[in-house]
Design an enzyme around this catalytic site. Structure first.
Site, PDB file in Angstrom:
ATOM      1  N   TRP A 192     -19.148  21.458   8.209  1.00  0.00           N
ATOM      2  CA  TRP A 192     -20.563  21.311   7.877  1.00  0.00           C
ATOM      3  C   TRP A 192     -21.448  21.361   9.129  1.00  0.00           C
ATOM      4  O   TRP A 192     -20.986  21.555  10.243  1.00  0.00           O
ATOM      5  CB  TRP A 192     -20.782  20.035   7.066  1.00  0.00           C
ATOM      6  CG  TRP A 192     -21.976  20.124   6.174  1.00  0.00           C
ATOM      7  CD1 TRP A 192     -23.099  19.369   6.224  1.00  0.00           C
ATOM      8  CD2 TRP A 192     -22.170  21.036   5.089  1.00  0.00           C
ATOM      9  NE1 TRP A 192     -23.985  19.748   5.246  1.00  0.00           N
ATOM     10  CE2 TRP A 192     -23.438  20.771   4.527  1.00  0.00           C
ATOM     11  CE3 TRP A 192     -21.395  22.061   4.536  1.00  0.00           C
ATOM     12  CZ2 TRP A 192     -23.955  21.497   3.452  1.00  0.00           C
ATOM     13  CZ3 TRP A 192     -21.903  22.777   3.466  1.00  0.00           C
ATOM     14  CH2 TRP A 192     -23.174  22.489   2.936  1.00  0.00           C
TER      15      TRP A 192
ATOM     16  N   GLU B 176     -18.143  21.396  -5.734  1.00  0.00           N
ATOM     17  CA  GLU B 176     -17.741  19.982  -5.785  1.00  0.00           C
ATOM     18  C   GLU B 176     -18.035  19.344  -7.143  1.00  0.00           C
ATOM     19  O   GLU B 176     -18.363  18.168  -7.249  1.00  0.00           O
ATOM     20  CB  GLU B 176     -18.411  19.202  -4.654  1.00  0.00           C
ATOM     21  CG  GLU B 176     -17.983  19.695  -3.275  1.00  0.00           C
ATOM     22  CD  GLU B 176     -18.652  18.961  -2.126  1.00  0.00           C
ATOM     23  OE1 GLU B 176     -19.413  18.004  -2.382  1.00  0.00           O
ATOM     24  OE2 GLU B 176     -18.416  19.334  -0.965  1.00  0.00           O
TER      25      GLU B 176
ATOM     26  N   TRP C 260     -21.686  13.442  -7.557  1.00  0.00           N
ATOM     27  CA  TRP C 260     -22.829  13.224  -6.671  1.00  0.00           C
ATOM     28  C   TRP C 260     -23.916  14.286  -6.848  1.00  0.00           C
ATOM     29  O   TRP C 260     -24.979  14.169  -6.270  1.00  0.00           O
ATOM     30  CB  TRP C 260     -22.376  13.175  -5.217  1.00  0.00           C
ATOM     31  CG  TRP C 260     -21.264  14.115  -4.851  1.00  0.00           C
ATOM     32  CD1 TRP C 260     -21.370  15.410  -4.460  1.00  0.00           C
ATOM     33  CD2 TRP C 260     -19.869  13.815  -4.833  1.00  0.00           C
ATOM     34  NE1 TRP C 260     -20.143  15.941  -4.208  1.00  0.00           N
ATOM     35  CE2 TRP C 260     -19.191  14.987  -4.419  1.00  0.00           C
ATOM     36  CE3 TRP C 260     -19.115  12.670  -5.121  1.00  0.00           C
ATOM     37  CZ2 TRP C 260     -17.803  15.051  -4.285  1.00  0.00           C
ATOM     38  CZ3 TRP C 260     -17.736  12.733  -4.988  1.00  0.00           C
ATOM     39  CH2 TRP C 260     -17.100  13.907  -4.578  1.00  0.00           C
TER      40      TRP C 260
ATOM     41  N   GLU D 141     -15.012  23.808   2.487  1.00  0.00           N
ATOM     42  CA  GLU D 141     -15.641  22.787   3.328  1.00  0.00           C
ATOM     43  C   GLU D 141     -14.554  21.832   3.805  1.00  0.00           C
ATOM     44  O   GLU D 141     -13.683  21.449   3.024  1.00  0.00           O
ATOM     45  CB  GLU D 141     -16.697  21.982   2.571  1.00  0.00           C
ATOM     46  CG  GLU D 141     -18.047  22.619   2.428  1.00  0.00           C
ATOM     47  CD  GLU D 141     -19.071  21.659   1.819  1.00  0.00           C
ATOM     48  OE1 GLU D 141     -19.099  20.472   2.236  1.00  0.00           O
ATOM     49  OE2 GLU D 141     -19.832  22.094   0.946  1.00  0.00           O
TER      50      GLU D 141
END
Length: 821
Positions: A354, A204, A209, A314
């Site tokens: 997840w 990601e 983040w 994901e």
């Protein structure tokens, strides 16, 4: 009845699969894998996934499938557990079992807090159980910040640069990689055969983040640390039972250039993945489904071209999981049917959701209320069972005994030499006289690497340690503001193979400005440096330094946006600020044209929560905008909607973002001097300056006779308030930045720089609070703008609730937290 029907469907698939294996034997024998020394089982796993990709069946995976879930009864670490939320729900295990390096660190089950060795052993034990159940193992990573010791969402410390060779934390990073090597070594079955797993390093990265994300790591740095990681495990530690997955987060649907921007190369990637989460407020929308199909079709095409594997690494109902109630009741089948409807997207090998860490914001698979303590089955359970029933979704009972067979094996082509510059990568900024110069050469025992600083130093050979070549150079007199070009040369058997040059920007000093977000003066006038600092979210935005449209200094920010498929566009910078004493955010803005159907959102990560404030753009405007921090509200996607901005939260300000939302189209805004302000008083520049008591001067007119002394700014009157701050005709402030009249303004930020400002245009129309058709009401907050007119005014800047836009711009993705062990 359901299960027996599904087994029949699987038998048909298996027969067809064997036939396909036979007919494609020659093609399967050539495996385009990262590790030329991969174990037999690792090659067989790659071959199985590659052949599965030629079908329209997809393996289903679940993170922490054996050790997290609301229906699991085991206590403690749950090491070696065979309980599973998925099995409890549908009677079968997932085909793919996910774990994270957090388990190795002792931060997630089945790890043990404070005991890394036992954590690794426990994780290996649980992975062996998954292997015996017929599962494929995936390992993701969320390591701590190696510089600060903070968690993976701590973006400070320039981590990637510091963990590369020559960096201050390279040893610590290597020790952490040793944990993965230890896990790989322990993964052996009862016959002593290696158990392979898929590793997803630095996933990601297109978001911001994680500390390896776009706003803190350049594409070249990302490629360097990814390559270094693979090389260290494969060559230094001799680990040969790993497949390596590359898995950016979704961006603009089908944007291959953005997807491949950080791609480390075919020699380092086995699996092309993408992480894609829906949105709770509109889950299962056509927009999401079409974007998902487009992205999956794109990565399958890339994988096919390169002889690799594609996967949905994901996915989920939202980044915060499913709702307890009020869900889109056919979401799982709706998503899977959409994937199956696209012949190319349907070729992905697996899709993993997840972990069920717990309600309310960490549930990704619905539960069956086995013990009558959950208030009944989850409302999405019937649809998840229907997804399970689909003959194209594969669970563990349908993959067991089909992976590790000789017909899935093949040969790997001989490796070629690979040269990589590790440090300094191209177009980074150096702020110390110590310059690490490192490169890596794989698959060449006769390699030699040299460097020189163009026109400054002679060519010098770098010292070799295994595959790494390097030294740390003290720049001495060369450490001065400007550019340096580092020329690398790679030789093999003394023959020059390649020459590569990196450009390095040197800044010898950088004044600490704790309240400043950005005044756009620190990029040396280079747009590329600016864009490296601001990550992209949503639709395209082009940032550039503008010498004309500015408030102070040499440059302002030109913010050219284009709203398209995503419905929003944003750029985001990482910070490490303590604003506990600040009361408001201020910035200069120029909106040269009315944008009645678009909205500006300022988003700030304050403490553990992302807060937002939306601004109407219904009129043209040029001037200062002030927003009190108590006017910011939690982003719509935050679980804690009652959170407020407090001094404790303001002590940790980690991200700042500028978003545009609304109708499709393009436009331009200009900004300058984003900063927090400590005092409560209003601050004006050309239209009248308030004293500390809030009293304004009457004229707001410019003076042309004032001259500046060494210590500040003086005008005809030189009148001074009680605090030593002058009124508009002679004001001295902490920033030292001049306005057009030679008057300095108080912003609460000490910059120590002085620059003449370009005059602001007169405010042509009152800023209004026009509601957007899709919103029910607008919100008046009392946030103020200080317009640049001939008289001193205070105009309320209205804000509107963004509705759907507010929900979609929550791109500061916070990793689903694990339960405490």
């Amino acid at each position: 009845m359901k299960k027996s029907w599904k087994k029949i469907g699987m038998m048909v698939f298996s027969v067809g699969f064997i036939g396909m294996m036979t007919s494609n034997k020659v093609q399967a024998d050539s495996l385009q894998m990262v590790d030329q020394q991969a174990t037999t089982e690792t090659r067989e796993l790659f071959g199985y996934l590659k052949k599965l990709q030629a079908s329209d069946s997809v393996l289903f995976g679940h993170q922490h499938a054996l050790d997290e879930g609301v229906t699991l009864t085991g206590e403690g670490t749950r090491v070696g557990s065979t309980e599973s939320e998925v099995k409890n729900a549908v009677g079968d295990y997932p085909a793919v079992f996910g774990w994270d390096t957090g388990s190795l660190d002792g931060n997630e089950r089945p790890g043990v807090s404070g005991d890394v060795s036992q954590s690794i052993a426990n994780t290996a034990t649980s992975m062996k159980v998954a292997h015996r159940l017929g599962g494929i193992i995936v390992l993701s990573m969320h390591p701590r910040n190696f510089v600060t010791g903070g968690y993976y969402g701590d973006l400070s410390g320039d981590v990637v640069q510091n963990i590369l060779p020559g960096g201050s934390k390279n040893t610590e990073f290597n020790q952490w990689l040793d944990q993965i090597a230890s896990l790989a070594e322990q993964l052996k079955d009862e016959q002593g055969k290696s158990i392979p797993f898929i590793f997803r390093p630095f996933h990601e990265q297109t978001g911001s983040w994680f500390w390896w994300g776009e706003s803190t790591t350049t594409p070249a740095q990302y490629q360097a640390i990814y390559r270094y990681t693979v090389n260290y495990l494969k060559n230094q530690k001799q680990v040969h039972n790993i497949l390596y997955a590359y898995s950016p987060n979704k961006t603009n649907p089908g944007d291959q250039e953005r997807y491949m921007r950080t791609y480390p190369g075919d020699e380092y990637v086995d699996i092309f993945g993408i992480d894609s989460y829906d949105q709770k407020d509109n889950a299962g929308s056509e927009e999401f489904l079409n974007a998902l199909k487009t992205d999956l079709s794109m990565i399958v095409s890339i994988a096919e071209e390169k002889g690799k594997i594609a996967a949905l690494t994901e996915f989920g109902y939202s980044a915060q999981g499913i709702n307890k109630t009020g869900n889109t009741l056919d979401w799982y089948t709706r998503v899977f049917n959409a994937i199956q409807s696209d012949p190319q997207a349907a070729k992905i090998s697996y899709m993993l959701t997840w972990a069920n860490f717990g309600e309310p914001t960490n549930m990704y698979v619905p539960y069956k209320d086995l013990y009558g303590n959950l208030g009944g089955d989850h409302e999405l359970l019937p649809d998840f069972q229907a997804f399970y029933d689909d003959p194209h979704s594969l669970f563990a009972s349908e993959s067991i005994n089909k992976i590790y067979h000789p017909e899935n094996d093949g040969e790997i082509s001989m490796p070629q030499p690979i040269f990589t510059i590790l440090s300094p990568t191209n177009k980074i900024t150096l702020r110390t006289s110590q310059l690490p110069i490192y490169a890596m050469v794989e698959n060449d025992d006769h390699a030699k690497v040299t460097y020189e600083i163009a026109d400054k130093t002679p060519e010098k050979e770098l010292e070799r340690t295994d595959t790494i070549f390097g030294e740390v150079l003290e720049l001495g007199d060369l450490f001065k503001d400007g550019e340096l070009s580092i020329v690398f040369r790679y030789y093999s058997n003394n023959a020059l193979i390649t020459t590569e040059t990196t450009t390095l920007y040197v800044k010898t000093s950088e004044e600490q400005q704790p309240l400043l977000v950005d005044d756009f003066e620190g990029y040396l006038g280079v747009d590329e440096l600016l864009n490296q600092k601001y990550a992209s979210n949503g639709d395209p935005i082009t940032l550039s330094l503008d010498p004309q449209n500015k408030h102070t200094g040499e440059y302002g920010l030109k913010y050219a946006f284009s709203i398209g498929t995503n419905g929003y566009a944003g750029r985001q910078i990482s910070l490490n600020k303590d604003w506990r004493d600040a009361k408001k955010l201020t910035f200069w803005m120029n909106n040269p044209q009315p944008l009645p159907n678009n909205e500006l959102t300022i988003q700030i990560r304050i403490g553990d929560t992302s807060f937002e404030k939306q601004l109407s753009l219904t009129t043209t405007y040029q001037g200062i905008v002030e927003i009190p921090f108590d006017a910011f509200k939690p982003a719509a996607w935050e679980s804690n909607q009652t959170a407020t901005v407090t001094p404790d939260r303001l002590a940790t300000v980690s991200q700042f973002a500028i978003y545009m939302g609304g109708e499709k189209g393009s436009g331009v805004l200009y900004f300058d001097d984003f900063q927090a302000v400590v005092d409560d008083e209003e601050t004006e520049t050309e239209t009248g300056t308030e004293t500390e008591t809030g009293t304004e001067t009457e004229t707001g007119t410019e003076t042309e006779t004032g001259t500046e002394t060494e210590t500040g700014t003086e005008t005809e009157t030189g009148t001074e308030t009680e605090t030593g701050k002058e009124t508009e005709t002679g004001t001295e402030t902490e920033t030292g930045k001049e306005t057009e009249t030679g008057t300095e303004i108080e912003t609460g930020t000490e910059t120590g720089t002085k620059a003449e400002s370009k005059p602001d245009k007169k405010l042509e129309a009152t800023i209004d609070s026009k509601e957007k058709p899709r919103n029910e009401a607008s919100e008046s907050t009392g946030a103020k703008t200080l317009p640049k007119t001939g008289t001193s005014q205070s105009v309320l800047l209205s804000f509107i609730g963004l509705g759907i836009v507010s929900a979609t711009i929550g791109m500061v993705k916070i990793r689903r937290k694990s339960k405490e062990i």
